[in-house]
Design a protein around this motif. Structure first.
Motif, PDB file in Angstrom:
ATOM      1  N   PRO A 305       0.313   1.205   7.583  1.00 46.81           N
ATOM      2  CA  PRO A 305       1.529   1.459   7.103  1.00 46.81           C
ATOM      3  C   PRO A 305       2.547   0.118   6.819  1.00 46.81           C
ATOM      4  O   PRO A 305       3.414  -0.021   6.329  1.00 46.81           O
ATOM      5  N   LEU A 306       2.190  -0.953   7.557  1.00 46.99           N
ATOM      6  CA  LEU A 306       2.845  -2.227   7.845  1.00 46.99           C
ATOM      7  C   LEU A 306       2.440  -3.139   6.484  1.00 46.99           C
ATOM      8  O   LEU A 306       3.156  -3.821   6.118  1.00 46.99           O
ATOM      9  N   ILE A 307       1.095  -3.086   6.207  1.00 48.83           N
ATOM     10  CA  ILE A 307       0.329  -3.856   5.333  1.00 48.83           C
ATOM     11  C   ILE A 307       0.939  -3.501   3.892  1.00 48.83           C
ATOM     12  O   ILE A 307       1.245  -4.443   3.140  1.00 48.83           O
ATOM     13  N   ASP A 308       0.807  -2.347   3.456  1.00 49.79           N
ATOM     14  CA  ASP A 308       1.402  -1.832   2.229  1.00 49.79           C
ATOM     15  C   ASP A 308       1.953  -0.464   2.386  1.00 49.79           C
ATOM     16  O   ASP A 308       1.011   0.481   2.960  1.00 49.79           O
ATOM     17  N   ALA A 309       3.023  -0.201   1.568  1.00 49.41           N
ATOM     18  CA  ALA A 309       3.499   1.323   1.629  1.00 49.41           C
ATOM     19  C   ALA A 309       2.529   2.188   0.836  1.00 49.41           C
ATOM     20  O   ALA A 309       2.294   3.347   1.145  1.00 49.41           O
ATOM     21  N   GLN A 310       1.687   1.819  -0.001  1.00 52.70           N
ATOM     22  CA  GLN A 310       0.675   2.256  -0.672  1.00 52.70           C
ATOM     23  C   GLN A 310      -0.779   2.450   0.050  1.00 52.70           C
ATOM     24  O   GLN A 310      -1.231   1.200   0.267  1.00 52.70           O
ATOM     25  N   GLN A 311      -1.069   3.544   0.562  1.00 52.04           N
ATOM     26  CA  GLN A 311      -2.342   3.646   1.409  1.00 52.04           C
ATOM     27  C   GLN A 311      -3.493   2.892   0.655  1.00 52.04           C
ATOM     28  O   GLN A 311      -4.237   2.327   1.199  1.00 52.04           O
ATOM     29  N   GLU A 312      -3.881   3.324  -0.462  1.00 52.25           N
ATOM     30  CA  GLU A 312      -4.846   2.677  -1.047  1.00 52.25           C
ATOM     31  C   GLU A 312      -4.828   1.185  -1.222  1.00 52.25           C
ATOM     32  O   GLU A 312      -6.019   0.453  -1.023  1.00 52.25           O
ATOM     33  N   ALA A 313      -3.705   0.566  -1.411  1.00 55.23           N
ATOM     34  CA  ALA A 313      -3.527  -0.843  -1.484  1.00 55.23           C
ATOM     35  C   ALA A 313      -3.873  -1.430  -0.079  1.00 55.23           C
ATOM     36  O   ALA A 313      -4.413  -2.351   0.047  1.00 55.23           O
ATOM     37  N   ALA A 314      -3.179  -0.623   0.917  1.00 55.85           N
ATOM     38  CA  ALA A 314      -3.390  -1.181   2.383  1.00 55.85           C
ATOM     39  C   ALA A 314      -4.873  -1.119   2.683  1.00 55.85           C
ATOM     40  O   ALA A 314      -5.231  -2.241   3.381  1.00 55.85           O
ATOM     41  N   VAL A 315      -5.419  -0.099   2.398  1.00 55.17           N
ATOM     42  CA  VAL A 315      -6.779  -0.039   2.840  1.00 55.17           C
ATOM     43  C   VAL A 315      -7.590  -1.203   2.125  1.00 55.17           C
ATOM     44  O   VAL A 315      -8.480  -1.885   3.049  1.00 55.17           O
ATOM     45  N   GLU A 316      -7.464  -1.395   0.923  1.00 56.27           N
ATOM     46  CA  GLU A 316      -8.104  -2.526   0.501  1.00 56.27           C
ATOM     47  C   GLU A 316      -7.804  -3.760   0.817  1.00 56.27           C
ATOM     48  O   GLU A 316      -8.938  -4.602   1.011  1.00 56.27           O
ATOM     49  N   GLN A 317      -6.720  -4.016   1.154  1.00 59.77           N
ATOM     50  CA  GLN A 317      -6.539  -5.385   1.825  1.00 59.77           C
ATOM     51  C   GLN A 317      -7.136  -5.431   3.551  1.00 59.77           C
ATOM     52  O   GLN A 317      -7.505  -6.461   3.655  1.00 59.77           O
ATOM     53  N   ALA A 318      -6.939  -4.351   4.181  1.00 56.53           N
ATOM     54  CA  ALA A 318      -7.699  -4.443   5.356  1.00 56.53           C
ATOM     55  C   ALA A 318      -9.062  -4.594   5.291  1.00 56.53           C
ATOM     56  O   ALA A 318      -9.817  -5.343   5.943  1.00 56.53           O
ATOM     57  N   GLN A 319      -9.766  -3.998   4.279  1.00 55.20           N
ATOM     58  CA  GLN A 319     -11.107  -4.226   4.156  1.00 55.20           C
ATOM     59  C   GLN A 319     -11.430  -5.720   3.929  1.00 55.20           C
ATOM     60  O   GLN A 319     -12.572  -6.376   4.227  1.00 55.20           O
ATOM     61  N   THR A 320     -10.726  -6.195   3.051  1.00 54.55           N
ATOM     62  CA  THR A 320     -10.828  -7.692   2.628  1.00 54.55           C
ATOM     63  C   THR A 320     -10.730  -8.531   3.855  1.00 54.55           C
ATOM     64  O   THR A 320     -11.566  -9.377   4.250  1.00 54.55           O
ATOM     65  N   ALA A 321      -9.790  -8.157   4.609  1.00 53.78           N
ATOM     66  CA  ALA A 321      -9.445  -8.911   5.930  1.00 53.78           C
ATOM     67  C   ALA A 321     -10.852  -8.832   6.744  1.00 53.78           C
ATOM     68  O   ALA A 321     -11.312  -9.650   7.210  1.00 53.78           O
ATOM     69  N   LEU A 322     -11.125  -7.535   7.008  1.00 60.16           N
ATOM     70  CA  LEU A 322     -12.459  -7.290   7.948  1.00 60.16           C
ATOM     71  C   LEU A 322     -13.679  -7.998   7.459  1.00 60.16           C
ATOM     72  O   LEU A 322     -14.593  -8.256   8.344  1.00 60.16           O
ATOM     73  N   SER A 323     -13.739  -8.186   6.241  1.00 58.10           N
ATOM     74  CA  SER A 323     -14.963  -8.661   5.716  1.00 58.10           C
ATOM     75  C   SER A 323     -15.007 -10.129   6.102  1.00 58.10           C
ATOM     76  O   SER A 323     -16.009 -10.903   5.910  1.00 58.10           O
ATOM     77  N   GLY A 324     -13.998 -10.762   6.457  1.00 61.50           N
ATOM     78  CA  GLY A 324     -13.900 -12.146   7.125  1.00 61.50           C
ATOM     79  C   GLY A 324     -14.395 -12.204   8.424  1.00 61.50           C
ATOM     80  O   GLY A 324     -14.639 -13.390   8.838  1.00 61.50           O
ATOM     81  N   PHE A 325     -14.847 -11.085   8.984  1.00 59.49           N
ATOM     82  CA  PHE A 325     -15.388 -11.228  10.438  1.00 59.49           C
ATOM     83  C   PHE A 325     -16.529 -11.795  10.658  1.00 59.49           C
ATOM     84  O   PHE A 325     -16.875 -12.865  11.485  1.00 59.49           O
ATOM     85  N   ALA A 326     -17.475 -11.470   9.863  1.00 59.30           N
ATOM     86  CA  ALA A 326     -18.928 -11.745   9.675  1.00 59.30           C
ATOM     87  C   ALA A 326     -19.151 -13.498   9.656  1.00 59.30           C
ATOM     88  O   ALA A 326     -19.484 -14.065  10.475  1.00 59.30           O
ATOM     89  N   PRO A 327     -18.478 -14.028   8.426  1.00 63.47           N
ATOM     90  CA  PRO A 327     -18.617 -15.331   8.391  1.00 63.47           C
ATOM     91  C   PRO A 327     -18.056 -16.210   9.466  1.00 63.47           C
ATOM     92  O   PRO A 327     -18.491 -17.210   9.614  1.00 63.47           O
ATOM     93  N   ALA A 328     -16.948 -15.593  10.094  1.00 64.83           N
ATOM     94  CA  ALA A 328     -16.217 -16.335  10.833  1.00 64.83           C
ATOM     95  C   ALA A 328     -17.058 -16.329  12.374  1.00 64.83           C
ATOM     96  O   ALA A 328     -17.046 -17.694  13.067  1.00 64.83           O
ATOM     97  N   PHE A 329     -17.482 -15.221  12.723  1.00 68.81           N
ATOM     98  CA  PHE A 329     -18.434 -15.159  13.802  1.00 68.81           C
ATOM     99  C   PHE A 329     -19.863 -15.918  13.647  1.00 68.81           C
ATOM    100  O   PHE A 329     -19.937 -16.796  14.591  1.00 68.81           O
TER     101      PHE A 329
END
Length: 488
Positions: A305-329
């Motif tokens: 709810p802080l990333i974006d007021a639109q749930q779908e847009a927020a989920v998309e941003q969160a998923q993109t962020a989480l996809s960065g874990f594997a290469p960083a690790f």
């Protein structure tokens, strides 16, 4: 003021915590004060060791400027969500600004019942306090982000666990004690204002660069993901197994926190589990990166709810962020393992070389710490210490031929290479059987000499210390520790 408190968390709304007074120890006695850490915090170590300091470290008195609180949080424990947990045996005395300008928490662990104790007694037994002091300070000596131990005291009272044990308190220092579970506490209540206040506090305290980002809360998520990816990679590189990677035990500051049933591997086995309560192996050595991502996904959910007021847009941003874990690790994991085997210039093919070594180590029950330390000697031409660790020494020979061919491409003088390897491959770890023997000496005989000895040796983990060679030895079969316990 003996401790220059400069509190910020206590300025947040009352629903973030409960005001509570620590348990007053009946007859405390000092075990250890961390003098270098005290100096970093701007605290006079001599005062800490005085009767007045001991009274503060044991909860008998409240220091000037202290505002003792127990923090509220929730969390997934072994995958099961608990909407209210909180500090059930810890009291945050307050915060200080250290000599580098960083804000640090000072907390008493084992400080008695709080409103979040549920059915617990809020106290700590001596053994877990000594374990956390020793292991957290060892991790700090390795350069791995961690909470620290400022002091340990016996309380003079008895604690009932499986048996009656002497009580103790640990004074713990952290960049903060804010957890993924802290965010979950507010998310579970639909308290978006609380989430925003908490996120703003974390950004200000830990990730101030996020304030200038296009979306500060997305930037916060990226930063926490990156910090945890590197942290867990560092754990794996020294054979560390946290034991209870619940979301309430994951710090958003990227520090190792809550050393309950933690342990270090002896022989390499990716399925290694020590925690007596981890019966399904959820937090086994090789599962820790996967669980970190699972926990971070729960963190991302709280920020939607802080990333974006639109749930779908927020989920998309969160998923993109989480996809960065594997290469960083993977970058941190393979990069450090490349250093552990003496490589300077990185090559994608090095991953296969590293994986092959680990597979051969698993098949031959090779001691993790000793093998990597002995590779430094192999660089200098002496293969026998490393080779002798294998049940089938030819398994080492088969790998070593490819390794040497790769080193020949790396272009570094042998002495320089070995020195670099010795700076990333510790000679000593807190061996589980030795930790248990140290605890037994303190609990059963009030003998703290083994604790002080181990603390001294482990504060210099990369140094060859011939007079402490016994502390580097793996356990004999009858000395192996199969289970560790969290102490609650």
């Amino acid at each position: 003021m003996a401790i220059a408190f400069n509190n910020s968390y206590a300025r947040l709304p009352e629903r973030f915590f409960a005001s509570v007074r620590p348990l007053q120890s009946p007859s405390p006695a000092l075990i250890q004060v961390n003098e270098p850490l005290a100096a970093d915090l701007g605290i006079d170590a001599e005062w800490l060791m005085s009767p007045a300091g001991l009274d503060v470290l044991s909860g008998r008195t409240i220091a000037e400027g202290s505002e003792p609180i127990a923090q509220a949080y929730a969390g997934h424990q072994f995958g099961n969500f608990q909407p209210q947990l909180g500090d059930g045996r810890a009291v945050l005395l307050g915060e200080v600004i250290d000599r580098d300008g960083r804000r640090r928490d000072i907390q008493l662990k084992g400080a008695g019942i709080t409103p979040f104790s549920r059915s617990g007694d809020g106290r700590a037994a001596l053994g877990p306090v000594l374990r956390e002091y020793l292991v957290s300070e060892y991790m700090a000596a390795l350069g791995i982000p961690t909470t620290r131990a400022l002091a340990a005291v016996t309380t003079g009272d008895a604690v009932m666990r499986e048996e009656i044990l002497p009580g103790a308190m640990l004074t713990r220092v952290a960049s903060s004690h804010i957890r993924v579970g802290t965010f979950q506490f507010f998310a579970a209540r639909g308290d978006v204002e609380g989430l925003r206040l908490l996120a703003d506090h974390v950004i200000e305290r830990h990730y101030p660069a996020a304030k200038s980002g296009e979306n500060p809360y997305r930037t916060l998520l990226d930063a926490v993901i990156a910090a945890q990816a590197v942290l867990v990679a560092r754990w794996l590189q020294v054979g560390f197994i946290h034991g209870v990677m619940n979301t309430d035990n994951m710090s958003v500051a990227g520090e190792t926190i809550d050393y309950g049933p933690c342990a270090f591997m002896d022989h390499y086995d990716p399925a290694t589990v020590f925690s007596s309560i981890d019966r399904a192996g959820r937090y086994a050595y090789a599962n820790q990166a996967r669980i970190a991502l699972w926990n971070l996904t729960r963190f991302a959910e709280t920020l939607l709810p802080l990333i974006d007021a639109q749930q779908e847009a927020a989920v998309e941003q969160a998923q993109t962020a989480l996809s960065g874990f594997a290469p960083a690790f993977e970058g941190a994991y393979f990069g450090r393992f490349a250093e552990k085997i003496g490589l300077t210039e990185k090559d994608p093919d090095d991953r296969a070389l590293i994986d092959d070594l680990l597979k051969r180590m698993e098949e031959n029950q090779v001691d993790f710490t000793l093998l990597f330390r002995h590779l430094g000697q192999a660089v200098s031409g002496d293969d026998e210490p490393a080779r002798s660790l294998f049940v089938d020494p030819t398994a080492f020979d088969g790998w070593a031929g490819e390794w040497r061919a790769r080193l020949a491409q790396d272009g570094r003088e042998a002495g320089e290479r070995r020195a670099a390897m010795d700076r990333v491959n510790p000679a000593f770890i807190p061996r589980n059987h030795q930790v248990e023997a140290m605890i037994a000496a303190a609990v059963q005989r009030e003998d703290f000499a083994p604790f002080h000895r181990m603390l001294d040796v482990l504060s210099r983990p990369y140094d060859d210390q011939p007079d402490a060679a016994a502390l580097a030895e793996p356990p004999q079969p009858h000395e192996r520790i199969a289970a560790t316990f969290c102490g609650t």
